[in-house]
Design an enzyme around this catalytic site. Structure first.
Site, mmCIF file in Angstrom:
data_model
loop_
_atom_site.group_PDB
_atom_site.id
_atom_site.type_symbol
_atom_site.label_atom_id
_atom_site.label_comp_id
_atom_site.label_asym_id
_atom_site.label_seq_id
_atom_site.Cartn_x
_atom_site.Cartn_y
_atom_site.Cartn_z
ATOM 1 N N GLU A 63 0.844 -1.203 0.000
ATOM 2 C CA GLU A 63 0.000 0.000 0.000
ATOM 3 C C GLU A 63 0.878 1.252 0.000
ATOM 4 O O GLU A 63 0.555 2.253 -0.654
ATOM 5 C CB GLU A 63 -0.921 -0.014 1.214
ATOM 6 C CG GLU A 63 -1.767 1.237 1.367
ATOM 7 C CD GLU A 63 -2.170 1.485 2.807
ATOM 8 O OE1 GLU A 63 -2.132 2.663 3.228
ATOM 9 O OE2 GLU A 63 -2.505 0.520 3.509
ATOM 10 N N GLU A 142 4.811 3.514 11.536
ATOM 11 C CA GLU A 142 3.344 3.565 11.644
ATOM 12 C C GLU A 142 2.863 2.582 12.706
ATOM 13 O O GLU A 142 1.955 2.891 13.478
ATOM 14 C CB GLU A 142 2.703 3.234 10.296
ATOM 15 C CG GLU A 142 1.181 3.233 10.330
ATOM 16 C CD GLU A 142 0.563 2.819 9.006
ATOM 17 O OE1 GLU A 142 -0.640 2.469 9.009
ATOM 18 O OE2 GLU A 142 1.263 2.841 7.984
#
Length: 443
Positions: A63, A142
């Site tokens: 992604e 993240e």
């Protein structure tokens, strides 16, 4: 272009047509001339359920890699070109898919289509050790920010591991593990892309102020020459018994602001009438400030500051009913749990009242209509139903199916599934601070 258009059903004026390119790319178009914008949504049939042990996190890693340059668009060029044209964009990863989407001024639609086709067809030409390492670090950061270093951040990961067995394809979450991210090689990434980022493993939806004939011509021009790939294996079977047969429990002591009670119940697969009934049950029980659990725990008992009960719909595995209660200062989790179980028992016996049923159906109807009303969300739903259920038209009739469910069906699904022996329970206990420790020792 080899394609067939399916006559859409009458659904409040919303329509969609379906087409297929010779290379297998499925295309769904929905005209909407209300505003001069167009949404492009591309779903790849790859998520964390397609990953194998030891190589988790690749779907989510890609992604990020998809925004890091392709043969003709270097670095952050994808973002720069879309935003420079007045558009917005993003991508997300789930258990069951990875999606990419842009919303553009209608006259910039061709740019969005070219950009998506370019990275589908030529990302491997730009994928190297440097870009892989860069995005590996981004994903690890993240994970730290969203999971490891925030209050209750690991709850979803912990609960998923409790609900789904060790060897189950949904046992791990899309974020992946630090160890697996470190272990992923450039060759692993290249093979993952070749297998999953092929046109015959994708659905492209374009919704908004479009000319269908021109849009199809652009899609054929930019996507038509990308070859398909036949090496993908189907995801592992995610089916499980309807009821777990036991309650599992974990207590976590962490630096959290308050005690919390969370639980995940095994519910029917998405795409079924039973799943719609379960969604209505959870809406009555925990869908907002008018729900039963909010009224009981927050307003009446004052044992909680927040209480919600929502549904994570899954197509390839049992869906999850997610209970989340944050305790008031001094409240005991055992008392909260007893109150929750009391409300669930009563609901299993009586079901929703006529007024509760009407309110819950209206709430879900409004949420569905809100999604179908915006071009970006409608494109996403058309892709979802095409990828997971084989028919994008089902997105346009979902509201009607929710409204057909009866009160007795809602009561029955609650009685069958919202039971202590069908859940995993996660309790958060705050770490004792120095003041509490002093008080307990009499200092």
């Amino acid at each position: 272009m080899g394609h067939t258009a399916t006559p859409p059903p009458a659904t409040g004026g919303l329509t969609a047509t379906e087409h297929r390119l010779a290379n297998g790319l499925r295309v769904v178009l929905s005209e909407d001339h209300l505003t001069p914008v167009a949404a492009v949504c591309l779903w790849y049939d790859v998520g964390s359920r397609h990953e194998v042990k030891g190589r988790t996190g690749l779907a989510h890693l890609f992604e990020h890699l998809m925004f890091q340059g392709s043969a003709q668009v270097e670095g952050n060029g994808h973002f720069e070109l879309v935003q420079g044209a007045g558009g917005s964009l993003n991508g997300t990863t789930s258990f069951e898919r990875t999606n990419y989407f842009e919303t553009m001024p209608a006259h910039e639609l061709e740019l969005a289509l070219w950009l998506e086709a370019d990275r589908m067809g030529s990302l491997l030409a730009a994928l190297d050790e440097e870009s892989l390492e860069n995005q590996r670090d981004v994903v690890k950061n993240e994970r730290r920010q969203r999971y490891d270093n925030v209050p209750y951040g690991t709850a979803f990961e912990r609960m998923t591991a409790m609900v789904f067995p060790e060897d189950h394809p949904y046992h791990h979450t899309p974020i992946g593990s630090m160890a697996d991210l470190d272990a992923a090689s450039l060759q692993d990434a290249q093979e993952f892309f070749r297998t999953n980022y092929a046109p015959n493993n994708a659905v492209l939806a374009v919704v908004g102020d479009i000319d269908p004939e021109q849009t199809l011509a652009w899609i054929e021009k930019y996507f038509g020459s990308i070859p398909g790939h036949e090496g993908k294996q189907p995801p592992r079977d995610g089916s499980l018994p309807e009821v777990r047969g036991e309650e599992t429990r974990e207590v976590v002591e962490e630096e959290v602001p308050s005690r919390a009670l969370m639980a995940a119940y095994r519910l029917p697969h998405d795409g079924t009438r039973e799943a719609d009934a379960a969604d209505l049950a959870l809406t009555v029980l925990g869908g907002g400030e008018s729900s039963r659990l909010y009224a009981r725990l927050v307003r009446h008992d004052r044992s909680a500051v927040a209480a919600g009960f929502g549904m994570l719909r899954l197509a390839g595995a049992p869906s999850l009913g997610w209970l989340d209660v944050k305790a008031s200062s001094g409240a005991e989790v055992a008392d909260i749990e007893a109150a929750v179980d009391d409300e669930l028992r009563r609901f299993a016996q009586e079901g929703p009242s006529a007024e509760e049923m009407e309110r819950a159906q209206a709430q879900l109807e409004r949420e569905w209509l809100d999604r179908l009303a915006t071009v970006g969300d409608r494109a996403d739903e058309l892709c979802r139903y095409a990828v997971l259920f084989g028919d994008p038209q089902l997105a346009l009739t979902a509201v009607g199916r929710v409204l057909e469910v009866t009160r007795e069906e809602v009561r029955e699904i609650a009685a069958q599934r919202l039971r202590p022996d069908n859940r995993a329970v996660l309790v958060y206990e705050p770490l004792a601070n120095e003041a509490e420790e002093n008080e307990e020792s009499g200092q």
